[in-house]
Design a protein around this motif. Sequence first.
Motif, PDB file in Angstrom:
ATOM      1  N   LEU A  73      38.532  34.170  39.623  1.00 11.51           N
ATOM      2  CA  LEU A  73      39.485  35.122  40.177  1.00 11.51           C
ATOM      3  C   LEU A  73      40.843  34.954  39.506  1.00 11.51           C
ATOM      4  O   LEU A  73      41.401  33.857  39.476  1.00 11.51           O
ATOM      5  CB  LEU A  73      39.625  34.912  41.692  1.00 11.51           C
ATOM      6  CG  LEU A  73      38.533  35.522  42.560  1.00 11.51           C
ATOM      7  CD1 LEU A  73      38.658  35.034  43.996  1.00 11.51           C
ATOM      8  CD2 LEU A  73      38.607  37.039  42.527  1.00 11.51           C
ATOM      9  N   LEU A  74      41.362  36.042  38.958  1.00  9.00           N
ATOM     10  CA  LEU A  74      42.680  36.053  38.331  1.00  9.00           C
ATOM     11  C   LEU A  74      43.589  36.961  39.140  1.00  9.00           C
ATOM     12  O   LEU A  74      43.282  38.142  39.339  1.00  9.00           O
ATOM     13  CB  LEU A  74      42.580  36.565  36.886  1.00  9.00           C
ATOM     14  CG  LEU A  74      41.639  35.787  35.958  1.00  9.00           C
ATOM     15  CD1 LEU A  74      41.546  36.479  34.610  1.00  9.00           C
ATOM     16  CD2 LEU A  74      42.131  34.355  35.785  1.00  9.00           C
ATOM     17  N   LEU A  75      44.702  36.428  39.625  1.00  6.92           N
ATOM     18  CA  LEU A  75      45.640  37.199  40.434  1.00  6.92           C
ATOM     19  C   LEU A  75      46.987  37.274  39.733  1.00  6.92           C
ATOM     20  O   LEU A  75      47.447  36.292  39.142  1.00  6.92           O
ATOM     21  CB  LEU A  75      45.811  36.578  41.825  1.00  6.92           C
ATOM     22  CG  LEU A  75      44.585  36.679  42.737  1.00  6.92           C
ATOM     23  CD1 LEU A  75      43.770  35.408  42.661  1.00  6.92           C
ATOM     24  CD2 LEU A  75      44.998  36.954  44.174  1.00  6.92           C
ATOM     25  N   GLU A  76      47.606  38.452  39.812  1.00  7.98           N
ATOM     26  CA  GLU A  76      48.909  38.660  39.201  1.00  7.98           C
ATOM     27  C   GLU A  76      49.806  39.389  40.182  1.00  7.98           C
ATOM     28  O   GLU A  76      49.341  40.153  41.035  1.00  7.98           O
ATOM     29  CB  GLU A  76      48.775  39.460  37.906  1.00  7.98           C
ATOM     30  CG  GLU A  76      47.899  38.788  36.854  1.00  7.98           C
ATOM     31  CD  GLU A  76      47.934  39.522  35.533  1.00  7.98           C
ATOM     32  OE1 GLU A  76      49.023  39.971  35.133  1.00  7.98           O
ATOM     33  OE2 GLU A  76      46.862  39.640  34.902  1.00  7.98           O
ATOM     34  N   LEU A  96      37.043  32.204  54.052  1.00 10.45           N
ATOM     35  CA  LEU A  96      36.922  33.571  54.559  1.00 10.45           C
ATOM     36  C   LEU A  96      37.506  34.564  53.571  1.00 10.45           C
ATOM     37  O   LEU A  96      36.949  35.645  53.345  1.00 10.45           O
ATOM     38  CB  LEU A  96      37.620  33.701  55.912  1.00 10.45           C
ATOM     39  CG  LEU A  96      36.825  33.317  57.157  1.00 10.45           C
ATOM     40  CD1 LEU A  96      37.694  33.454  58.407  1.00 10.45           C
ATOM     41  CD2 LEU A  96      35.569  34.175  57.284  1.00 10.45           C
ATOM     42  N   CYS A  97      38.638  34.222  52.983  1.00  8.10           N
ATOM     43  CA  CYS A  97      39.257  35.093  51.995  1.00  8.10           C
ATOM     44  C   CYS A  97      38.345  35.257  50.778  1.00  8.10           C
ATOM     45  O   CYS A  97      38.154  36.361  50.267  1.00  8.10           O
ATOM     46  CB  CYS A  97      40.610  34.532  51.591  1.00  8.10           C
ATOM     47  SG  CYS A  97      41.478  35.526  50.358  1.00  8.10           S
ATOM     48  N   HIS A  98      37.768  34.158  50.322  1.00  8.68           N
ATOM     49  CA  HIS A  98      36.863  34.193  49.183  1.00  8.68           C
ATOM     50  C   HIS A  98      35.656  35.079  49.490  1.00  8.68           C
ATOM     51  O   HIS A  98      35.244  35.915  48.661  1.00  8.68           O
ATOM     52  CB  HIS A  98      36.417  32.761  48.857  1.00  8.68           C
ATOM     53  CG  HIS A  98      35.575  32.669  47.632  1.00  8.68           C
ATOM     54  ND1 HIS A  98      34.416  31.934  47.582  1.00  8.68           N
ATOM     55  CD2 HIS A  98      35.699  33.240  46.409  1.00  8.68           C
ATOM     56  CE1 HIS A  98      33.868  32.042  46.391  1.00  8.68           C
ATOM     57  NE2 HIS A  98      34.633  32.826  45.651  1.00  8.68           N
ATOM     58  N   GLN A  99      35.095  34.944  50.688  1.00  3.09           N
ATOM     59  CA  GLN A  99      33.946  35.768  51.082  1.00  3.09           C
ATOM     60  C   GLN A  99      34.321  37.247  51.144  1.00  3.09           C
ATOM     61  O   GLN A  99      33.555  38.119  50.719  1.00  3.09           O
ATOM     62  CB  GLN A  99      33.418  35.317  52.442  1.00  3.09           C
ATOM     63  CG  GLN A  99      32.739  33.967  52.429  1.00  3.09           C
ATOM     64  CD  GLN A  99      32.429  33.459  53.831  1.00  3.09           C
ATOM     65  OE1 GLN A  99      32.568  34.190  54.802  1.00  3.09           O
ATOM     66  NE2 GLN A  99      32.018  32.215  53.939  1.00  3.09           N
ATOM     67  N   ALA A 100      35.512  37.537  51.680  1.00  2.77           N
ATOM     68  CA  ALA A 100      35.948  38.932  51.796  1.00  2.77           C
ATOM     69  C   ALA A 100      36.107  39.572  50.420  1.00  2.77           C
ATOM     70  O   ALA A 100      35.776  40.757  50.234  1.00  2.77           O
ATOM     71  CB  ALA A 100      37.259  39.003  52.576  1.00  2.77           C
ATOM     72  N   LEU A 101      36.593  38.814  49.452  1.00  6.81           N
ATOM     73  CA  LEU A 101      36.748  39.352  48.103  1.00  6.81           C
ATOM     74  C   LEU A 101      35.389  39.596  47.450  1.00  6.81           C
ATOM     75  O   LEU A 101      35.179  40.623  46.784  1.00  6.81           O
ATOM     76  CB  LEU A 101      37.582  38.388  47.259  1.00  6.81           C
ATOM     77  CG  LEU A 101      39.067  38.296  47.646  1.00  6.81           C
ATOM     78  CD1 LEU A 101      39.744  37.160  46.896  1.00  6.81           C
ATOM     79  CD2 LEU A 101      39.774  39.617  47.370  1.00  6.81           C
ATOM     80  N   TRP A 147      50.039  40.569  45.533  1.00  9.50           N
ATOM     81  CA  TRP A 147      49.255  40.251  44.352  1.00  9.50           C
ATOM     82  C   TRP A 147      48.182  41.301  44.115  1.00  9.50           C
ATOM     83  O   TRP A 147      47.762  42.021  45.028  1.00  9.50           O
ATOM     84  CB  TRP A 147      48.572  38.895  44.502  1.00  9.50           C
ATOM     85  CG  TRP A 147      49.501  37.740  44.606  1.00  9.50           C
ATOM     86  CD1 TRP A 147      50.191  37.124  43.597  1.00  9.50           C
ATOM     87  CD2 TRP A 147      49.845  37.027  45.809  1.00  9.50           C
ATOM     88  NE1 TRP A 147      50.933  36.078  44.097  1.00  9.50           N
ATOM     89  CE2 TRP A 147      50.747  35.995  45.448  1.00  9.50           C
ATOM     90  CE3 TRP A 147      49.499  37.160  47.145  1.00  9.50           C
ATOM     91  CZ2 TRP A 147      51.284  35.105  46.367  1.00  9.50           C
ATOM     92  CZ3 TRP A 147      50.026  36.293  48.072  1.00  9.50           C
ATOM     93  CH2 TRP A 147      50.913  35.271  47.685  1.00  9.50           C
ATOM     94  N   LEU A 148      47.739  41.353  42.868  1.00 10.50           N
ATOM     95  CA  LEU A 148      46.591  42.167  42.477  1.00 10.50           C
ATOM     96  C   LEU A 148      45.543  41.267  41.847  1.00 10.50           C
ATOM     97  O   LEU A 148      45.886  40.367  41.063  1.00 10.50           O
ATOM     98  CB  LEU A 148      46.997  43.231  41.456  1.00 10.50           C
ATOM     99  CG  LEU A 148      47.828  44.417  41.933  1.00 10.50           C
ATOM    100  CD1 LEU A 148      48.176  45.293  40.746  1.00 10.50           C
ATOM    101  CD2 LEU A 148      47.084  45.216  42.989  1.00 10.50           C
ATOM    102  N   ILE A 149      44.291  41.501  42.175  1.00 13.58           N
ATOM    103  CA  ILE A 149      43.203  40.840  41.445  1.00 13.58           C
ATOM    104  C   ILE A 149      42.985  41.654  40.177  1.00 13.58           C
ATOM    105  O   ILE A 149      42.677  42.842  40.236  1.00 13.58           O
ATOM    106  CB  ILE A 149      41.940  40.753  42.296  1.00 13.58           C
ATOM    107  CG1 ILE A 149      42.239  39.872  43.493  1.00 13.58           C
ATOM    108  CG2 ILE A 149      40.769  40.258  41.483  1.00 13.58           C
ATOM    109  CD1 ILE A 149      41.077  39.421  44.267  1.00 13.58           C
ATOM    110  N   SER A 150      43.161  41.057  39.057  1.00 16.74           N
ATOM    111  CA  SER A 150      43.210  41.736  37.770  1.00 16.74           C
ATOM    112  C   SER A 150      41.978  42.605  37.521  1.00 16.74           C
ATOM    113  O   SER A 150      40.862  42.288  37.950  1.00 16.74           O
ATOM    114  CB  SER A 150      43.332  40.692  36.658  1.00 16.74           C
ATOM    115  OG  SER A 150      43.165  41.277  35.400  1.00 16.74           O
TER     116      SER A 150
END
Length: 679
Positions: free
Chosen positions: A4-7, A142-147, A38-41
């Motif tokens: 996961l890359l976030l910017e 939970l955040c990882h699962q939601a993504l 943030w945005l997931i690239s």
Amino acid sequence: MTSLLLESLQQYPAEALSPTLVALQEAQKILPPPHPVWLISTSVWQQLRSGVIPLWQAACDRWQEVPPNAADFRALALEMTHELPPLDVGELETIFAACHHFWQQQGGESHLVLTTYLWQEAVDLPWGLGRGTVLHHPSLPLCHQALEAAFAALVEAKNLYTYWQQGWDFCRLKVVILLYPLSTIVASGWWTGSDPTFQAIASGVTLPHHGIPLPPRGIELTPAEEQYLQQACRGSASHLWVWHRSQTQVWWGQCLPEPLPLAPLPQAVERTLIAEGLPAAPGQAIAPALVVTDPCAPAAVAGQILVSKSIPPHWLPLVSAAVGVICEQGGLTSHGAILARELGRPAVVGVVNATQQISSGMTLFLDGHRGSIYQLPPEPLPVVATPSPQTPSLPTVKRLPLQVMVNVSQVSALRVLRSLPCDGIGLLRSELMLLAFLDHRHPCHWLEHGEAEELRDRWVQHLCEFMRAIAPRPLFYRTLDLRPADYRQLLGGHQFEPATDWGLRGVSRYPHCPELFHLELSALAIAHRLEACPLRIILPFVRSVSEVVYCQKALAQHGLTAKAGVELWVMAEVPAVLFLLSDLANLGVAGITIGTNDLTQLLLGIDRETTLPDFNEDHPAVKKAIAQLIQQAKAHHLRCHLCGEAPARYPHWLPWLIDLGIDGISVGPEVVTQVLDQF
């Protein structure tokens, strides 16, 4: 494995964003939010899709010769899901630490908002295709699962059908996920159109990602705040915006690609009555029609009136995204009518030949109060929806001779529930609640693929939301009553559902699939430990004493007993219960809930999708059965509730039930005030 890359949204190059995200980026420069964004690239989706693009291309080649059907899309969706690589947490751990720092600084509750944005060649795709999620008290797992679930949703069958139907090139699809933390806020709301209308929803952070928001209640923006927001998004008024308001400031949270203007209903518009039916859910809507006859329904229905033969429960996301519903089949107790009422969508059912009389794109005026459908002139009109008025909070609750509770299944109803003058949740329909987080997969399909823990976590999260909203009032939770005809349509459903629709209903299914039953009880036990909300468990579709004994033993294994403060109730909806009350009382059952919908159906030999005006809950045979159940329950010292809309639909019912000595009734949130006004 894809990392996961976030910017930061503000640091992301505008030429690599969709038009709506560019508008949000510019607005937030003028009116910065108090939280990081943030945005997931886009590169993450480009890596994830590498294994599924060949599958899509091969399928499209096949479909050029043989048009696809619903089974083809479901099979392709399953194949593509298996090809999606797992997501490594990557930079998410660092981002989550920053979220925690923000929550600690702000104080109050912690929430995390995730929204999927899709576009192609600088053209936004309808936001109904993406997923909007608010995680309350989130954790990193939970955040990882939601993504992961958000990316997996892009290859769901209904989305694949929409890409194909609309001619969108899946291979050129661009995707980012917007992610930001929130602490406790006062309100959130919409803004859209050239004539800005600000609308506040109830306190909290339940955001309006789908459908129409509730009418204003309680919180209003000041003229200065309105002007402030308008200046921040000048030049982008045609988008649909989401705003947040804290105690000290207001700011733009999101900009969505599909405008959904809310405006007063035009008074002087030429209209032609084209059809009539049963007024199943109050409210009015003006919008284009979307006629759906394929069982694999499209996803992009936002801003349109959904027209179909019937509404199966697994179409819940469609009803949520649509502004109104028209069905050829179904009565007032059909699943389509129940979902429309709970979600606040105007609906008319039992409309003869609706899918033949109405064509997609036709501009309609749907009147859910009268059951009338009008055709409007072809000139472009704004999409307008006026949901049924929601119940205002009362300063005091009257002392009544019985309890008045509500029936719910969707967390979207909690916006009303927190301030509703009721005595608790009288029926949480678990099988409809599950549809909100099953990702169109049969629950046994989750178990078969080793995903029981993730399913349980989602279950717990939803239960806790309901419990927090209603506590200290009680929650009556009905355990799963999986109707084969409804769940057979989910991924894997044909493998796990019997061919007949009446055999494994309610508790009779539990010994045949103990893993699912124990998973449900595990979720209930965890939620019961986490939340201080009185829990009442109702067993559905009971036909024998042995079924209740089996369930009692299973409940005891999970600590869900009277000693732990959990009461066991039984649904009285199968006529056989009339002859079992003495045995149930001896087992220690605390009470019965009379389910008028199924009881009427079984006593009179009708089904929910049939419109027979003379055969309803007010039939003498049904009323005699109800009277006998109440009287026998009192004789055996069992408490007795009634669940259904009859007390609101028939004015003579409430005094009749009170005379019989019933302890409580449970109705839809939209009619609670109507019932209270009868006292």
